[in-house]
Scaffold this motif. Structure first.
Motif, short mmCIF file in Angstrom:
data_model
loop_
_atom_site.label_atom_id
_atom_site.label_comp_id
_atom_site.label_asym_id
_atom_site.label_seq_id
_atom_site.Cartn_x
_atom_site.Cartn_y
_atom_site.Cartn_z
N UNK A 1 -3.15 -22.70 -18.66
CA UNK A 1 -2.63 -21.30 -18.71
C UNK A 1 -2.89 -20.77 -19.68
N UNK A 2 -3.90 -19.59 -19.75
CA UNK A 2 -4.14 -18.90 -20.91
C UNK A 2 -3.61 -17.31 -20.58
N UNK A 3 -3.61 -16.45 -21.72
CA UNK A 3 -3.38 -15.18 -21.57
C UNK A 3 -4.25 -14.42 -22.32
N UNK A 4 -4.65 -13.22 -21.78
CA UNK A 4 -5.19 -12.16 -22.78
C UNK A 4 -4.33 -11.00 -23.07
N UNK A 5 -3.94 -10.60 -24.26
CA UNK A 5 -3.10 -9.87 -25.06
C UNK A 5 -3.85 -8.70 -25.76
N UNK A 6 -3.45 -7.65 -25.70
CA UNK A 6 -4.09 -6.64 -26.73
C UNK A 6 -3.78 -5.24 -26.16
N UNK A 7 -3.98 -4.32 -27.12
CA UNK A 7 -3.86 -2.82 -26.96
C UNK A 7 -4.42 -2.46 -25.58
N UNK A 8 -3.57 -1.23 -25.23
CA UNK A 8 -4.39 -0.63 -23.94
C UNK A 8 -5.78 -0.22 -24.32
N UNK A 9 -6.61 -0.55 -23.21
CA UNK A 9 -7.97 -0.30 -23.28
C UNK A 9 -8.68 -1.23 -24.28
N UNK A 10 -8.14 -2.21 -24.58
CA UNK A 10 -8.91 -2.90 -25.62
C UNK A 10 -10.12 -3.80 -24.84
N UNK A 11 -9.94 -3.87 -23.64
CA UNK A 11 -11.06 -4.39 -22.72
C UNK A 11 -10.74 -5.85 -22.20
N UNK A 12 -9.38 -6.05 -21.70
CA UNK A 12 -8.97 -7.43 -21.29
C UNK A 12 -9.45 -7.71 -19.89
N UNK A 13 -9.31 -6.64 -19.14
CA UNK A 13 -9.75 -6.94 -17.49
C UNK A 13 -11.29 -7.07 -17.45
N UNK A 14 -12.15 -6.18 -18.30
CA UNK A 14 -13.44 -6.28 -18.35
C UNK A 14 -14.17 -7.85 -18.89
N UNK A 15 -13.00 -8.30 -19.67
CA UNK A 15 -13.58 -9.76 -20.15
C UNK A 15 -13.21 -10.73 -19.15
N UNK A 16 -12.19 -10.59 -18.25
CA UNK A 16 -11.88 -11.71 -17.19
C UNK A 16 -13.01 -11.54 -16.41
N UNK A 17 -13.60 -10.58 -15.98
CA UNK A 17 -14.88 -10.40 -15.21
C UNK A 17 -15.92 -10.93 -15.70
N UNK A 18 -16.34 -10.81 -17.21
CA UNK A 18 -17.12 -11.32 -17.89
C UNK A 18 -17.32 -12.92 -17.87
N UNK A 19 -16.15 -13.61 -18.22
CA UNK A 19 -16.24 -15.00 -18.30
C UNK A 19 -16.36 -15.72 -16.91
N UNK A 20 -15.86 -14.79 -15.95
CA UNK A 20 -15.99 -15.54 -14.67
C UNK A 20 -17.18 -15.04 -13.85
N UNK A 21 -18.00 -14.08 -14.08
CA UNK A 21 -19.05 -13.54 -13.59
C UNK A 21 -18.74 -13.11 -12.23
N UNK A 22 -17.82 -12.37 -11.97
CA UNK A 22 -17.24 -11.76 -11.02
C UNK A 22 -16.99 -10.38 -10.91
N UNK A 23 -16.14 -9.64 -9.88
CA UNK A 23 -15.55 -8.50 -10.14
C UNK A 23 -14.04 -8.32 -9.82
N UNK A 24 -13.59 -9.56 -9.90
CA UNK A 24 -12.24 -9.82 -9.44
C UNK A 24 -11.23 -8.95 -10.02
N UNK A 25 -11.29 -8.44 -11.36
CA UNK A 25 -10.28 -7.97 -11.89
C UNK A 25 -10.74 -6.53 -12.02
N UNK A 26 -9.83 -5.36 -11.90
CA UNK A 26 -10.00 -4.13 -11.83
C UNK A 26 -9.86 -3.39 -13.18
N UNK A 27 -10.76 -2.72 -13.75
CA UNK A 27 -11.00 -2.06 -14.96
C UNK A 27 -11.03 -0.77 -14.85
N UNK A 28 -10.94 -0.12 -15.95
CA UNK A 28 -11.00 1.46 -16.26
C UNK A 28 -10.99 1.89 -17.75
#
Length: 342
Positions: A160-187
């Motif tokens: 189990x790993x976690x992505x932490x960071x400031x708001x709008x650092x791009x964590x959710x977009x990173x989840x999608x990029x490493x998995x090559x999916x659109x599973x995480x919603x980001x804005x």
């Protein structure tokens, strides 16, 4: 390296930008939303006002002694940051700062979304097997927790790993990029992620990825931001994690709230690794300078993994380096569990 200059750091980042400034400036229509300039980094374990263990701006000032005026601004000092030619060449080779509009679109029937990542590195067979080429094996959303009682139980046999960071650092977009999916919603809105979101690679179950709400400025109510900060702190200090990835914006580098997060992780003996994200928004030289500052500051943390990752979740550049780290962590856990079962 010994430095003969020292100043008290005021909490600003390496360009002298206040940590109270949000990454985006949008109108807030809801009177209950947090107004610009208000932050609620109040958790169970974070200490306010943590000073950098290595003051990199003083390091540059010492290296450039005699070349800078006594009253030089932090931005002027940052521009004097030493840059190695090899670092620039490495960044250029990975195409970390190139803009998407300059890219040729790619297509892959196994990963349809790859067309959105023009600078994704070639995917090996091993990586294909890891992220999954079928719907059943790809990353899936499994839970969203807003209170401790709604957390899914940990699985000691799964990384189990976690992505932490400031708001709008791009964590959710990173989840999608490493998995090559659109599973995480980001804005682009700071504070869009308002729960601790759990994702899993299954069949076989081999990795849990956790996307944490951002700390710092957010378009959310004071009570909500305060409660999720407390929940984040409890999760990070009490949950068994293989690694915490602290995501920082390439434009801003390590800010005060990032230092407070890293200080908390270090206090509880949690290993963390820094990811410099949004590299497509800076120049090659700026990124090389930012990389130098981040590396120098992390020398003050024993719990910090010395490898600083750089990537763009928008273009895909550098993402495979992070995927490789996740593969290695998963392989280590597999061998550990196999040894115990044997």
């Amino acid at each position: 390296m010994e430095y003969d200059v020292f100043e008290v750091n005021d909490g600003r980042d390496s360009l002298g930008e206040s940590p109270e400034e949000p990454d985006t400036h949008q109108n807030i229509d809801d009177p209950n939303d947090v107004k610009i300039g208000f932050h609620y980094d109040v958790g169970l374990h974070r200490r306010w006002g943590v000073q950098p263990r290595v003051d990199t701006m003083n390091a540059v000032a010492a290296l450039r002694k005699g070349q800078l005026p006594a009253n030089a601004s932090r931005r002027a000092i940052f521009k004097q940051t030493p840059v190695e030619d090899d670092t620039i060449e490495w960044i250029q080779k990975l195409r970390l700062c190139e803009k998407p509009k300059r890219a040729n679109k790619r297509s892959d029937p196994s990963f349809p979304v790859l067309a959105s990542y023009p600078f994704y590195q070639p995917i090996s067979r091993q990586m294909e097997r890891f992220i999954g080429t079928t719907r059943e094996r790809r990353l899936k959303f499994t839970a969203a927790a807003k209170i401790w009682e709604s957390m899914p139980p940990p699985n000691p046999k799964v990384v189990e790993i976690a992505f932490a960071g400031r708001s709008n650092a791009g964590k959710s977009a990173l989840v999608n990029a490493i998995s090559l999916t659109r599973v995480a919603r980001s804005a682009d809105t700071p504070g869009f992620t308002r729960s601790i979101n759990f994702y899993a690679l299954r069949k076989p179950e081999r990795l849990h990825i956790v996307d944490l709400p951002g700390y710092g400025f957010a378009h959310a109510g004071e009570d909500e931001v305060r409660s999720w900060n407390i929940l984040i702190d409890r999760y990070l200090t009490e949950r068994e994690l293989a690694r915490v990835f602290v995501v920082v914006d390439a434009r801003h580098g390590i800010k005060q709230s990032d230092r407070e997060m890293m200080d908390m992780l270090a206090t509880y003996g949690k290993q963390f690794q820094v990811i410099i994200a949004k590299t497509d928004l800076v120049t090659y030289r700026e990124l090389a300078q930012r990389w130098w500052h981040v590396n120098e500051e992390l020398k003050g943390w024993e719990e910090a993994i010395p490898q600083v990752l750089m990537l763009s979740a928008k273009t895909g550049a550098g993402v495979c380096s992070l995927t490789t780290v996740l593969m290695d962590l998963t392989e280590e856990k597999y061998k550990e569990v196999k040894g115990l079962d044997g």
